[in-house]
Each structure stands twice: as structure tokens, then as C-alpha cells.
Write an enzyme that holds these catalytic residues in place. Structure first.
Site, PDB file in Angstrom:
ATOM      1  N   GLU A 166      -6.046   2.706   6.282  1.00 34.66           N
ATOM      2  CA  GLU A 166      -7.362   2.001   6.150  1.00 34.66           C
ATOM      3  C   GLU A 166      -7.895   2.334   7.969  1.00 34.66           C
ATOM      4  O   GLU A 166      -8.202   0.810   8.181  1.00 34.66           O
ATOM      5  CB  GLU A 166      -7.406   0.471   5.678  1.00 34.66           C
ATOM      6  CG  GLU A 166      -6.685   0.544   4.213  1.00 34.66           C
ATOM      7  CD  GLU A 166      -6.603  -0.484   4.109  1.00 34.66           C
ATOM      8  OE1 GLU A 166      -6.247  -1.814   4.739  1.00 34.66           O
ATOM      9  OE2 GLU A 166      -6.931  -0.748   2.372  1.00 34.66           O
ATOM     10  N   GLU A 179      -4.667   1.734  -3.955  1.00 35.14           N
ATOM     11  CA  GLU A 179      -3.797   0.284  -3.369  1.00 35.14           C
ATOM     12  C   GLU A 179      -5.027  -0.695  -3.888  1.00 35.14           C
ATOM     13  O   GLU A 179      -6.405  -0.746  -4.337  1.00 35.14           O
ATOM     14  CB  GLU A 179      -4.194  -0.520  -2.192  1.00 35.14           C
ATOM     15  CG  GLU A 179      -3.305   0.498  -0.737  1.00 35.14           C
ATOM     16  CD  GLU A 179      -2.906   0.214   0.338  1.00 35.14           C
ATOM     17  OE1 GLU A 179      -3.476  -1.027   0.374  1.00 35.14           O
ATOM     18  OE2 GLU A 179      -3.346   0.583   0.514  1.00 35.14           O
TER      19      GLU A 179
END
Ligand code: GAL
Length: 665
Positions: free
Chosen positions: A152, A308
Site C-alpha cells: 500500500e 485484500e
């Protein structure tokens, strides 16, 4: 060029696997359960830097060796991560110049992940070394199917204001502008006399007494995207020296505002995204659908990976709601319907310690005698049945304009109203389209718009001249355009387009706006058909004085500061039409009706008469019907084979309350 798909067959199913948190006996149970659930891919090693390089330059891969061997013996593939989002504690102590500094000048602490400056040369050198060691060791390992770089980018450390970042920013500006005169012209620095005599005088936009130069802020946002992309490229290119497997990193679309993912998309072999529901929203599945459509669009329509999501509650919202019965399944299958070729979770087994111990997992604390585990096993079966959708595309007749630069610029300080929020309008229009069962792509305003019957621009404040021209040509060529207020106002430097508003879109819309009349908080205005006395839709946030300059009024304001003046207009131009809406309409208070009218005018096909809680998406030959309501719904006109239930549908399909039906048509 390393390609997609990453697995030899089927949709990838699994999650982040962090076995280092557990004694090795548990690993045996892990792989047994993975097989029981049908897990095929797990992300390994995301936060392992401190474990594989316990002291600078000293590597210990013994644990990772055993984990990868075990996965391979169980037939589970690894999405092997580089561990660089969480530098080891020794790194921070040894290289204090790499520490992250916030806008207020605070040096942010360790004891956490993502705590480093993306422009730090020490970070660059250390991360490249560990990635090279990892890639050299595992490039040929049979368990490894793909590489997952970092975690991320730009989420927690999007912007660093340390001296190293300031210097890197100045170098970036030199490269962009060549000479400082060009920078001054772009930023309009004669305003307040803030003329820069040389690049050395430029500081990053740190906390200042009052409003900052908007061009400075925009360029710092752009620079920061480039700083993170440079980190990614360094790792990706290091991996490439050893391996040809696909390389990705997990994006956070649309919840990481600072990252311009149109720019990121070209860097990865496959787009991967993380998505978590917002517990505070009533209809969070609509935001999920938007995220998935935007991710697919960033991927250029190619299949992407859901890297995710969660089986139940997260741990980082004010109130972390568990998922309701069937919700995880609906969530996962909605991502698949909208183009994902994987269903991955954070994380495999719930942690007993650490910052995320209250986050749900595939194996919850309570163990396998649980609703979550039974759902995880059932989802594995669903995904096996859906293997045939792998690689299939979703097509859309409608596109929504999304530009991260416009998102940033709209939300800088000192706009005409604090209620002007980028996502507020995008989501209002997206929801109206979703409830009309229309699948949309998202587009950058300068993209090729020719595949679409209708393009909607709910919030396009910043619009470069070329992008505005692109929209104009699209309409002239027969396209239909629907624009909401405060769009086409400024160019890429946040400088107002000359003449009456909205300068960038005035000609195509056939209107000229004389003055903005933002509304007070909670104030509303009423609309009506021109000349009618019957009150119609209700507007919030915005009103403005629209003069017709080629367009005709479709609705007018019945009250408020612009009573009697146009509120919604339509300009027929070339073979197309351009609609303009100068107030904030909401779902049931006028937006749904207007959107339906525009869809009809544009000839967009869609099913009629279905409840607006039914999600309906076509991916290739498969029709996904996802029922978000508590009552069953029957959909007519459905013929084909039920992929999840094995049923034969002949003319209609009934989707159980909260259930999902997928039909091969
Ligand atoms: C993601 C992150 C994961 C985990 C998860 C929790 O943003 O990549 O490592 O923290 O959130 O929801």
C-alpha cells in the site's frame, strides 16, 4: 513481458499469510485448513524485513525457506512480498535522516510500519539490497507464482516534508519547469508577490499561516506520487534481474487519495487492490461496487486481483461492524463480477498480538467451529465453480470521469463552499446509476471516450484544456455528456479558465455561469419544470446563476437565490447532447429521475422493473445477480445454467434473500 494469469488455472483464493507469528506446529494445521478451504495463493513475507535481515547485511532465510517449502508441498502458491513497508528497528537508528516528517515538522516515530521517507537515499539503498537478496534466493522456487512489492504505497507516508524530500522536490521542479520563470508563470506567483528567484527558494507546502500557493500544493502532490513510484520501480527492476514472474503492488482504490492510480497502472504487470467496507455507511456494497469498477478501469479493463478484503470486521474504524450473514460472499462475488480474478483476504489466521489482533481473518480466534470458517470453506467451493469466468471482461456503455488531480485541487482550502467534495458528487451519481442497474467504467477526462454512449462528470473541477476539448469532441461525434456544477473551472495549474464559468466546458454545455450562489448548511432549493407551478426535485449545497448560451432549460429553480433561472440544461450539439446540473440533487429527491431521463436520451440499455437493491452485472457470458435485500427477487428474461447452484434457468431466476445467482447465458 511477464503476464497474467498468475496461476495455471482458476481464480486465486487465499490471503496474507503471516506464519512467523505462530509456532511451527500451527503451520501444519494451516496448510491442512488451506486445502480444506481450497486456498490456492497466499501472500507471504509482507512485514518480514526485520526477520530476514536481523542485522544490517546479515540475512536469515531459514524460516521463509521452510514456509515456502511447506506451501509447495501442500500445492499452495505464494505471492512473495518484499518486506520494505516496515523497515527494521536497526534501520531507523542507523539512518536517522530517513525518518518521516509531517507537515507540522514533527519527526514521526518508529514502533510502527511505513515510518520512513520515500525520498531517502539510505532507504533506497537498504531496500534494494534486501529485495535483491530475496529475489536471488527465491526466483526459482516452485511455490512462488508472483511478486508483491511493498504494501500500500502512499497510504501512511504519502508526503514527507524532511530536508531530503525538500531537496528532491526542488530537483523534480527543475526537471518539470527548466527555469524558474516557467514555474512562476504556472503557479501565478505575482499573487501576494511570492515570486521565486530560484528553485532553491521553494519549500514544500508545510503548515503555513494562511492559504498556500495552489500550484505549489498540486505539484507537491504530483512529486509525491513520483517519489513512491520511484520506490516501486527500484524494487520491481531489482526483481526483474532474477525473475520473469508478474510483479504487482497492492493499491487502495479509491481510499488512498494521494496516489494517482492512473499514473500507477502502467507500472504493474497486474493491478491488485485492497478494499474494506466502511462500517459507517448504510449501503457499503455500493461503495464496494464503485471501488471495483474503478479498479477495473485503472487496469484498462483487464482482469485484476482483489488482494485484500475482510471476512468480518476490521479493527481501525471507530466502530468495526461484523459482516451480516451472507455479506462476505456477496462482497467477494461482487468483486469477481466486476473483473477480479482473485479473492484474497487480510489475513489467513487472526493474530493473537500486535496492532491488528481484533481484525477478522479466514481462521478466526474462535477457530474452525465458526460461521466465518464455514463461510470461508463455502466460498472456496463457489470460487472453484466460477473458475470459468477467469479472464472474462466487463463492458460498460456509461463512463464516469475520475481524475485524482481534480480530487486534490477541489479539496484545497478556500473554495466557494466547504461542501464541495469530490467523492460526495461522484458517489451520488454512481449510486443513481447502480440503482438503475447500469455498469460503469471510470475514465480520465483525456481518455478515449468513443466506446461510451454516456459520459458523466459529477466532479471535474480541474480540467486541462486538452481534456475539455476531448469532452467537446466526444459530444460533437454523437456522445452524451452529463456534467455537475463546479466542473471545468480551472486548468492543470488551478488557474481559472478565462471568461464566464465554466470556462473549460462552456461551449459544449452551451451555458455561461454569472455567479455562484452556494447554499447554507441544510438549506435546500426546489426545482420545477420550466414554467410549471408543480415543485419537483430538491437541491442542496449549490445554486448558481446560469445564462443560456445555446442550451435549453430542462428544469429551473422554483426558489432560492436563482428562482426562475435554469437549474438543469441540455445542449444539443452535433450528433450528441450535453446536460448540466447546477445543484446537488440526491437519489430519491430528483437525481434518480434525472439520471433515468439522461440514460433514456442517450439510449443506454438496462433492465427495467427490478428492485434497486439487486446488483446485476454481466462479465463475459456470465450474469451475476446479487440480492442485497432481505426478500427474494425474481428476475425475468434469464436463461442459462446456474454456475453456483447447478440449476437450469429457463426464462427467469429467483435470487434468495441476501443470495447470489450466477448464470452462464
Ligand atoms: C491493509 C493492510 C494490511 C492490514 C489491513 C487491515 O490496509 O495492507 O496489512 O493492515 O489493512 O485492514
Amino acid at each position: 513481458m511477464p503476464g497474467y494469469p498468475v496461476l495455471p488455472e482458476g481464480l486465486a483464493y487465499g490471503g496474507d499469510y503471516n506464519p512467523e507469528q505462530w509456532p511451527e506446529e500451527v503451520w501444519q494445521e494451516d496448510v491442512r485448513l488451506m486445502r480444506e478451504a481450497g486456498v490456492t495463493l497466499v501472500t507471504v513475507g509482507v512485514f518480514n524485513w526485520g526477520l530476514i535481515e536481523p542485522r544490517e547485511g546479515e540475512y536469515d532465510f531459514s524460516r521463509l525457506d521452510r514456509i515456502l517449502d511447506l506451501l509447495h508441498s501442500a500445492g499452495v502458491y505464494a505471492d512473495l512480498a518484499t518486506p520494505t513497508s516496515s523497515p527494521p528497528t536497526w534501520f531507523r537508528r542507523r539512518y536517522p535522516g530517513s525518518r518521516l516528517v509531517d507537515r507540522e515538522g514533527h519527526v514521526l516515530g518508529g514502533g510502527s510500519r511505513h515510518s520512513f521517507c520515500p525520498s531517502s537515499p539510505d532507504y533506497a539503498a537498504a531496500s534494494e539490497r534486501v529485495v535483491a537478496a530475496l529475489a536471488a534466493r527465491y526466483a526459482g522456487h516452485p511455490a512462488v507464482a508472483m511478486w508483491h512489492v511493498h504494501n500500500e504505497y502512499g497510504w501512511a507516508n504519502a508526503h514527507c516534508y524532511c530536508p531530503t524530500s525538500a531537496e528532491a522536490f526542488r530537483a523534480w521542479l527543475r526537471e518539470r519547469y527548466g527555469d524558474v520563470g516557467a514555474l512562476n508563470a504556472a503557479w501565478g506567483t505575482t499573487f501576494w508577490g511570492l515570486i521565486y528567484g530560484s528553485f532553491d527558494e521553494v519549500e514544500p507546502p508545510v503548515a503555513a499561516p494562511v492559504g498556500l500557493v495552489p500550484g505549489l500544493q498540486l505539484d507537491f502532490m504530483r512529486f509525491s506520487v513520483d517519489a513512491h513510484i520511484a520506490c516501486f520501480r527500484r524494487e520491481r527492476d531489482t526483481i526483474r534481474r532474477f525473475s520473469d514472474l508478474p510483479v504487482t503492488t497492492n493499491f487502495m482504490i479509491p481510499n488512498c487519495k494521494p496516489m494517482d492510480y492512473w499514473r500507477w497502472a502502467a507500472e504493474v504487470d497486474v493491478v491488485a487492490n485492497d478494499h474494506y467496507l466502511d462500517s459507517a455507511r448504510a449501503d457499503s456494497h455500493i461503495e464496494l461496487a464503485m471501488a471495483a469498477d474503478l479498479t477495473r478501469s485503472v487496469a484498462g479493463g483487464r482482469p485484476w486481483m482483489l488482494m485484500e478484503h475482510s471476512t468480518g470486521a476490521v479493527n481501525w474504524q471507530p466502530r468495526n461492524l461484523a459482516k451480516r450473514p451472507g455479506e462476505m460472499r456477496r462482497n467477494t462475488l461482487a468483486h469477481v463480477a466486476r473483473g477480479s480474478d482473485s479473492a484474497m483476504f487480510f489475513q489467513w489466521r487472526a493474530s493473537r498480538y500486535g496492532a491488528e489482533k481484533f481484525h477478522s481473518a479466514m481462521v478466526p480466534h474462535v477457530g474452525t467451529d465458526s460461521g466465518i470458517w464455514r463461510d470461508v470453506v463455502a466460498l472456496g467451493a463457489d470460487l472453484r465453480a466460477l473458475a470459468e469466468v477467469r479472464g472474462a471482461r466487463v463492458t460498460a456503455e456509461v463512463a464516469v470521469v475520475w481524475d485524482w488531480e481534480s480530487y486534490w485541487a477541489l479539496e484545497f482550502e478556500w473554495r466557494p463552499s466547504a461542501d464541495l467534495r469530490f467523492r460526495e458528487r461522484i458517489e451520488a451519481y454512481y449510486e443513481a446509476l447502480w440503482r438503475e442497474h447500469v455498469t460503469v467504467d471510470f475514465v480520465h477526462p483525456s481518455a478515449d471516450l468513443s466506446p461510451y454512449r454516456l459520459v458523466v462528470a459529477p466532479s471535474a473541477y480541474l480540467l486541462a484544456e486538452a481534456a475539455a476539448k476531448n469532452l467537446h469532441l466526444y459530444v460533437e461525434a454523437g456522445g452524451h455528456l452529463l456534467v455537475s456544477y463546479f466542473s471545468g473551472i480551472v486548468d492543470e495549474n488551478d488557474t481559472i479558465h478565462p471568461g464566464p464559468y465554466p470556462g473549460g466546458l462552456r461551449d459544449v454545455l452551451g451555458v455561461a455561469v454569472e455567479e455562484f450562489h452556494p447554499l447554507r448548511e441544510h438549506e435546500t432549493v426546489t426545482l420545477r419544470s420550466p414554467g410549471s407551478l408543480v415543485p419537483g426535485a430538491t437541491g442542496r449545497i449549490w445554486s448558481e446563476r446560469v445564462r443560456l448560451a445555446g442550451a435549453g432549460a430542462v428544469r429551473e429553480f422554483a426558489d432560492g437565490p436563482d428562482a426562475g433561472h435554469p437549474a438543469v440544461t441540455r445542449h444539443d450539439l452535433g450528433a450528441g447532447s450535453a446536460w448540466y446540473v447546477s445543484t446537488a440533487l440526491d437519489g430519491e429527491s430528483g437525481l434518480r429521475d434525472l439520471v433515468a431521463e439522461v440514460l433514456d436520451h442517450a439510449g443506454v440499455s438496462r433492465p427495467r422493473g427490478l428492485p434497486d437493491t439487486l446488483e446485476l452485472v454481466r462479465r463475459g457470458d456470465h450474469l451475476f445477480l446479487i440480492n442485497h435485500a432481505d426478500a427474494p427477487v425474481t428476475v425475468d428474461g434469464v436463461t442459462g445454467a446456474g454456475v453456483l447452484d447447478g440449476a437450469a434457468y429457463d426464462g427467469s431466476a429467483t435470487v434468495p434473500a441476501g443470495g447470489v445467482v450466477v448464470v452462464r447465458t
